[in-house]
Design a protein around this motif. Structure first.
Motif, PDB file in Angstrom:
ATOM      1  N   ALA A  55      52.712 100.639 115.304  1.00 40.79           N
ATOM      2  CA  ALA A  55      53.124 101.747 116.177  1.00 40.79           C
ATOM      3  C   ALA A  55      53.485 101.206 117.568  1.00 40.79           C
ATOM      4  CB  ALA A  55      52.001 102.784 116.270  1.00 40.79           C
ATOM      5  N   TYR A  56      52.706 100.228 118.055  1.00 44.63           N
ATOM      6  CA  TYR A  56      53.040  99.627 119.349  1.00 44.63           C
ATOM      7  C   TYR A  56      54.422  98.980 119.289  1.00 44.63           C
ATOM      8  CZ  TYR A  56      53.729  96.616 123.192  1.00 44.63           C
ATOM      9  OH  TYR A  56      54.341  96.016 124.274  1.00 44.63           O
ATOM     10  N   LEU A  57      54.692  98.256 118.186  1.00 43.23           N
ATOM     11  CA  LEU A  57      55.989  97.568 118.082  1.00 43.23           C
ATOM     12  C   LEU A  57      57.140  98.576 118.077  1.00 43.23           C
ATOM     13  CD1 LEU A  57      55.153  94.678 115.569  1.00 43.23           C
ATOM     14  CD2 LEU A  57      55.180  94.627 118.058  1.00 43.23           C
ATOM     15  N   ALA A  58      56.892  99.744 117.489  1.00 41.73           N
ATOM     16  CA  ALA A  58      57.931 100.783 117.503  1.00 41.73           C
ATOM     17  C   ALA A  58      58.157 101.260 118.943  1.00 41.73           C
ATOM     18  CB  ALA A  58      57.521 101.941 116.600  1.00 41.73           C
ATOM     19  N   GLU A  59      57.085 101.342 119.723  1.00 46.31           N
ATOM     20  CA  GLU A  59      57.219 101.734 121.136  1.00 46.31           C
ATOM     21  C   GLU A  59      57.995 100.661 121.914  1.00 46.31           C
ATOM     22  OE1 GLU A  59      53.783 103.672 123.331  1.00 46.31           O
ATOM     23  OE2 GLU A  59      53.898 101.803 124.490  1.00 46.31           O
ATOM     24  N   ALA A  60      57.765  99.381 121.533  1.00 42.75           N
ATOM     25  CA  ALA A  60      58.384  98.271 122.276  1.00 42.75           C
ATOM     26  C   ALA A  60      59.854  98.075 121.918  1.00 42.75           C
ATOM     27  CB  ALA A  60      57.612  96.974 121.999  1.00 42.75           C
ATOM     28  N   ASP A  70      59.879  98.453 131.506  1.00 40.53           N
ATOM     29  CA  ASP A  70      61.210  98.903 131.065  1.00 40.53           C
ATOM     30  C   ASP A  70      61.129 100.309 130.489  1.00 40.53           C
ATOM     31  OD1 ASP A  70      62.198  96.525 131.833  1.00 40.53           O
ATOM     32  OD2 ASP A  70      62.631  95.747 129.838  1.00 40.53           O
ATOM     33  N   ASN A  71      60.087 100.586 129.726  1.00 39.93           N
ATOM     34  CA  ASN A  71      59.945 101.918 129.126  1.00 39.93           C
ATOM     35  C   ASN A  71      59.707 102.987 130.197  1.00 39.93           C
ATOM     36  OD1 ASN A  71      60.461 101.103 126.548  1.00 39.93           O
ATOM     37  ND2 ASN A  71      58.343 101.093 125.849  1.00 39.93           N
ATOM     38  N   LEU A  72      58.949 102.632 131.230  1.00 41.86           N
ATOM     39  CA  LEU A  72      58.727 103.595 132.322  1.00 41.86           C
ATOM     40  C   LEU A  72      60.053 103.940 133.000  1.00 41.86           C
ATOM     41  CD1 LEU A  72      55.474 102.318 134.092  1.00 41.86           C
ATOM     42  CD2 LEU A  72      55.824 104.596 133.096  1.00 41.86           C
ATOM     43  N   SER A 122      58.094 106.415 126.080  1.00 45.42           N
ATOM     44  CA  SER A 122      56.631 106.403 125.964  1.00 45.42           C
ATOM     45  C   SER A 122      56.043 105.035 126.321  1.00 45.42           C
ATOM     46  CB  SER A 122      56.230 106.760 124.528  1.00 45.42           C
ATOM     47  OG  SER A 122      54.844 106.530 124.371  1.00 45.42           O
ATOM     48  N   ILE A 123      54.882 105.066 126.986  1.00 43.51           N
ATOM     49  CA  ILE A 123      54.164 103.824 127.300  1.00 43.51           C
ATOM     50  C   ILE A 123      52.723 103.918 126.801  1.00 43.51           C
ATOM     51  CG2 ILE A 123      55.504 103.183 129.341  1.00 43.51           C
ATOM     52  CD1 ILE A 123      52.679 104.502 130.654  1.00 43.51           C
ATOM     53  N   THR A 124      52.430 104.962 126.016  1.00 44.94           N
ATOM     54  CA  THR A 124      51.047 105.251 125.643  1.00 44.94           C
ATOM     55  C   THR A 124      50.355 104.056 124.980  1.00 44.94           C
ATOM     56  OG1 THR A 124      51.758 107.482 125.226  1.00 44.94           O
ATOM     57  CG2 THR A 124      49.610 106.875 124.344  1.00 44.94           C
ATOM     58  N   LEU A 125      51.063 103.406 124.035  1.00 49.32           N
ATOM     59  CA  LEU A 125      50.376 102.374 123.259  1.00 49.32           C
ATOM     60  C   LEU A 125      50.279 101.045 124.015  1.00 49.32           C
ATOM     61  CD1 LEU A 125      51.719 103.309 119.732  1.00 49.32           C
ATOM     62  CD2 LEU A 125      49.633 104.048 120.900  1.00 49.32           C
ATOM     63  N   GLY A 126      51.221 100.820 124.940  1.00 49.37           N
ATOM     64  CA  GLY A 126      51.107  99.638 125.808  1.00 49.37           C
ATOM     65  C   GLY A 126      49.909  99.796 126.739  1.00 49.37           C
ATOM     66  N   ALA A 127      49.781 100.989 127.325  1.00 47.23           N
ATOM     67  CA  ALA A 127      48.641 101.249 128.224  1.00 47.23           C
ATOM     68  C   ALA A 127      47.334 101.199 127.430  1.00 47.23           C
ATOM     69  CB  ALA A 127      48.815 102.613 128.894  1.00 47.23           C
ATOM     70  N   LEU A 160      52.480  97.999 138.704  1.00 46.97           N
ATOM     71  CA  LEU A 160      52.104  98.932 137.625  1.00 46.97           C
ATOM     72  C   LEU A 160      50.728  99.538 137.869  1.00 46.97           C
ATOM     73  CD1 LEU A 160      52.866  97.458 134.080  1.00 46.97           C
ATOM     74  CD2 LEU A 160      53.755  99.554 135.112  1.00 46.97           C
ATOM     75  N   GLY A 161      49.878  98.778 138.540  1.00 46.63           N
ATOM     76  CA  GLY A 161      48.498  99.212 138.788  1.00 46.63           C
ATOM     77  C   GLY A 161      48.406 100.499 139.583  1.00 46.63           C
TER      78      GLY A 161
END
Ligand code: NAD
Length: 483
Positions: A327-332, A385-387, A392-397, A453-454
């Motif tokens: 799922a993360y890879l799909a977000e990326a 880049d997604n931001l 979505s950045i949910t799974l990266g975060a 990002l912080g």
């Protein structure tokens, strides 16, 4: 009775003398022997490598042993591919004609580097082998090796000292320069090699450095093949299974990839015939590897360690970890550039087949090592880049939250999660702050890792939500809720 690699059933039968010496390679470690030398060997078997034999060079103390072993075996060694089925496939590689140990054979190193027949110099000298600052990329002019070679350029000791002196001699003798091809696992490896050579040359002669800038090519390339350290058990097993007594065999996964910027003014072997991809621009392939393969490794490592898993193959076959990583890879994926000639669905499926290979026995501890350096390179660029693109950045975060939770030091089963990280002290001090909100604030304010990002509201909110959940709910429950 066992026999040696240069005298056994698998010893190459092609004419090794016809290979000559066309490539000099610095950093004769396991990776080069499982990857680039294998490609040249494959070409040699098809009769297509005449003039492209390899001479290895080692500049470090521990390279002496490799030199001794390879000389005793006439440059040959056994490469064993370990398949997920448990099958082992041995071959003897014959493309390496000799190896020189620079501290004892410096003149021979300069001779081969200045020979007109040498047209390419390749490098796998690890990240630490380049006198370049990790953070801002500037040349480290005060590095002790750099200073020593600048003070006595005709008697170099470092890789870049040798390259600069050899290029100077070639120019003086009217011999065209060689091409420098870094095969280290660094984004923009050609650019980094170029900066290292130019930095060293400028310390001697600015006009000569300008000549290098114009005349010498430094193509970028992307390399891939998981090649672990050779163990004594490997040596023993290879002797038992195949009857080959090899002083330093090398084992690797079957997968291989080499994408090379096609910029070789001095000529090159027909590597595309051996399976390499020659391209105009390596960047899309690099991004694919960093943001999919390397990022997936981070996902396996951080979620897996929270669940008390030790090995990468166990993490990759755990349904919850695998599903969340996919799922993360799909977000990326939307953050990648189009990657010509590659089907990304197949690439991702192949990643999971590779990760599941138990014969490789990669540990999550190794993958999580120096996460403070790896997360920014492999994951946080995608988040940024997604931001920007409003995706979505949910799974990266969430992966960052899993990492932070692991930094607290205890897996769900009570086992210890060891921190092997240059920033361990700062990470641990922040993550173990008793108040979660304060801990999140301190962790994300480590600007060397998170930069701006912080303080990004969306990122901070997504991170904090998952981290709170990890405190109050089971890890698997949180993971399932995220998919
Ligand atoms: P290794 O330990 O077997 O060999 C490392 C080689 O680099 C040795 O010859 C060593 O002498 C040389 N070296 C190290 N520091 C140096 C320095 N300061 N100056 C000059 N030479 C130096 O490691 P390896 O598995 O061969 O990996 C080498 C590099 O290959 C990695 O750092 C990475 O960039 C790249 N790589 C490795 C793999 C892998 O799975 N092993 C995969 C892709 C890329």
């Amino acid at each position: 009775m066992s026999s040696h690699p240069h005298d056994c059933e698998l010893t190459p039968t092609y004419d090794r003398d016809a290979l000559g010496r066309g490539i000099v390679h610095f950093g004769m470690g396991n990776f080069h022997r499982a990857h680039q030398a294998m490609y040249i060997d494959r070409l040699a078997r098809a009769g297509r490598a005449d003039g492209w034999g390899i001479v290895g060079v080692g500049t470090m103390e521990h390279d002496r042993k490799m030199r001794d072993v390879l000389r005793a075996q006439d440059g040959m060694y056994t490469l064993v591919l370990k398949y997920p089925t448990g099958e082992w496939e041995p071959q003897v590689i014959g493309s390496v004609r000799d190896m020189l140990y620079a501290p004892e054979e410096a003149d021979a190193v300069l001779d081969v580097l200045t020979a007109p027949s040498t047209r390419i110099v390749t490098l796998t000298v690890t990240e630490g082998g380049y006198p370049i600052d990790d953070e801002d990329g500037h040349f480290l002019a005060d590095d002790p090796g750099v200073l020593a070679d600048a003070a006595d350029p005709e008697h170099p000791r470092t890789v870049f000292g040798f390259l600069v002196e050899a290029l100077r001699r070639r120019r003086e003798r009217g011999i065209a320069p060689f091409t420098v091809l870094s095969c280290d696992n660094l984004p923009g490896n050609g650019r980094i090699a170029r900066r290292s050579v130019l930095g060293q040359a400028r310390l001697c002669d600015a006009e000569f450095a300008e000549w290098i800038e114009v005349e010498v090519a430094f193509p970028n390339c992307m390399v891939d093949r998981i090649t672990p350290v050779t163990t004594d058990e490997d040596r023993r097993d290879i002797e038992e299974k195949f009857g080959i007594s090899d002083g330093w065999p090398v084992c690797a996964e079957p997968f291989e990839q080499w994408v090379i910027e096609d910029k070789f003014p001095a000529g090159r072997p027909p590597l595309e015939e051996a399976g390499a991809h020659m391209v105009d621009d390596v960047v899309p392939y690099e991004l694919m590897k960093l943001r999919l393969l390397n990022a997936a490794h981070q996902s396996l490592a951080h979620w897996g360690r929270l669940l008390g898993v030790t090995y990468a193959h166990d993490a990759a076959t755990d349904p919850d970890i695998a599903a969340l990583t996919r799922a993360y890879l799909a977000e990326a994926r939307p953050s990648l550039r189009p990657v010509p000639g590659i089907d990304l669905d197949d690439y991702v499926d192949t990643l999971f087949e590779r990760f599941a290979n138990a014969s490789i026995a990669d540990t999550l501890a190794r993958l999580a090592q120096d996460a403070s350096d790896r997360m920014p390179k492999f994951v946080l660029g995608t988040v940024r880049d997604n931001l920007v693109a409003g995706r979505s950045i949910t799974l990266g975060a969430a992966m960052c939250a899993a990492w932070a939770q692991g930094v607290r030091g205890t897996a769900e089963d009570g086992s210890e999660i060891v921190q092997d990280d240059a920033l361990a002290e700062d990470l641990v001090a922040a993550a173990r702050e008793p108040d979660r909100a304060e801990a999140a604030r301190r962790f994300l304010s480590l600007t060397r890792v998170f930069g701006e990002l912080g303080t990004d509201e969306r990122f901070v909110a997504a991170f904090t939500r998952v981290w709170r959940d990890l405190e109050t709910r089971g890890v698997r429950d949180v993971m399932r809720g995220l998919r």
